[in-house]
Structures are given as structure tokens and as C-alpha cells.
Scaffold this active site. Sequence first.
Site, PDB file in Angstrom:
ATOM      1  N   TYR A 122       0.838  -1.206   0.000  1.00 51.16           N
ATOM      2  CA  TYR A 122       0.000   0.000   0.000  1.00 51.16           C
ATOM      3  C   TYR A 122       0.870   1.252   0.000  1.00 51.16           C
ATOM      4  CZ  TYR A 122      -3.280   3.518   1.817  1.00 51.16           C
ATOM      5  OH  TYR A 122      -4.036   4.646   2.004  1.00 51.16           O
TER       6      TYR A 122
ATOM      7  N   SER B 107       2.441   1.994  -3.320  1.00 55.32           N
ATOM      8  CA  SER B 107       1.499   2.577  -4.282  1.00 55.32           C
ATOM      9  C   SER B 107       1.296   4.055  -4.010  1.00 55.32           C
ATOM     10  CB  SER B 107       0.158   1.832  -4.238  1.00 55.32           C
ATOM     11  OG  SER B 107      -0.570   2.111  -3.050  1.00 55.32           O
TER      12      SER B 107
END
Length: 270
Positions: free
Chosen positions: A161, A164
Amino acid sequence: MLDYKKLFDLSGKAAVVIGAGSGIGRASAEAIGSLGAQVICADADLDGAEAAAAGIVAAGGRAEAYRINAAEGAEIEALAQHALRSLGKVDIAVSTPALNIRKLIVDYTEEEYDRVMNLNMKGAFNFFRSFGRPMMKQGFGSIVACSSMRAVTIEPGLGVYAASKAGIAQLVKAFAAEMGPYGVRVNAVMPSIIETRLTAPLKERADIFKTYAGHTVLNRWGQPSEVGSAVAFLASDAASYISGSSLSVDGGWTAIDGPPTGLTSTRPSA
């Protein structure tokens, strides 16, 4: 003297908000709509998008709902074309959807990795392309993406996460450099612990909820409206000289190294 109120006024502006069905996206749509812009509220949850649009209309604004899968580039492009047909232009484009699968990297499957990256990173890439092209032709526009404090600070289980979100922050810088000559600004917000559907599982654990609050200098979680206000600012002419930035909306989490120590201030005596 310059009329500063007009800098924040979005009357006559056309806006698209992806992720408007809930959380930060909905708050962003509401903030932008309340400042006068006509808003297309797009979300995978059409009921949520319709509720957001209805709320803006009930408050005296103009809005419509649109269903979209933000992980599909073709659907983002279709939304951009719909917005141009419906609104005639796009002054403001905002995208907030994100997926987090909290796992150690060694436990991640390729399918889970692809799901996170396809929505978060590739979704941002497609969003920039689809709305950047018409804004280049227009010669104006403001694009706002949603990064995260996890772009710069990490904890175990958030590696994919965080990668990203760091990627989004870098894309923002690159795209701002490419769009600047065309009069288009590109920025991001970097929220920390905001009470949304994505963070709801953490809120259910009182110990974690309190610990996370303690990592901010304000000792509390943030509300979607506090991020939505920052998005509306970046979208407005009040931020006309801001581009390529990721604005921290994190309660001071990234300003300090770990939680505050609890030291109290001492006022000087008279």
C-alpha cells in the site's frame, strides 16, 4: 486590494470527483460543490454516488451521479468523455479511491498485489492521462490525487500500500512538470488517520485507535471533511501557484519521530 474570497469561489467551475460515494471522496465532492462548482460524483457504489449528489443538490448546488470502476482505464476514459459532453469542460478532477490489504510482504499473493496496484497506482496513472489530455487542450485545470502519509512513513504490513502511495506522489511531481506549460496544476493530499470506511476495522480496536491518535500532535483522528477542505483549496485559484506538491493533512503525524512525549509547556512567569 485583492478579493481573496473570490480565490476560493468555484462558481462556474466543472468538477469530477472519483470516489465520491464515501469518505474523503464524498467530503471532497461536498466541499467543491458547496463552493459553487457543478460536480459529477463518480463511484463504484452508485447508491453512494447518488447520495452524495443528492446532498449537494439539497444544499443548493448542482451535481449528478456516475458509476465507475476506478481500476479500469477504459471506464476512467469514458467518465472523462462523459464529463466533457455533460459539462463542456473539466476545471477540476479529483480521484480518491484506494485499496489496502494489510499483510506482510512475504504473505502477499500476486493476485493481492495486483489488486492493490491496479486500483491505487495504475488507477492514478489512468486518471492523470484521461483528464490531463483534455485539460492540455483547454489550457487550464486542476488535478488532485490522493496519496497518504504512508508514502513517507511505514509500519509492517503496509509495504505494498505504501509503495502505491509513494508512487502516486512521484507521479504527481512528474505530471505537474509535464502539465505546467499548459496551465494545468497537479497536486495530491497526504492524509493520515482519517475516520473512513477504509479505516473502520482499526477503529473497532480501542487500543489501536488510541495509539494511532497518539501519534499525531493533535492526539486525535481526522475527519473526511478536513481532507475535503484541503482538496477544495488545491482545486481553487487560492492555490494557483501550487503544483507538484503533496499536501500533508495528517495532524502532524509526519512532523515528529514517533508519538509525542507528553511533555508539558511551561509559561513564563510575570
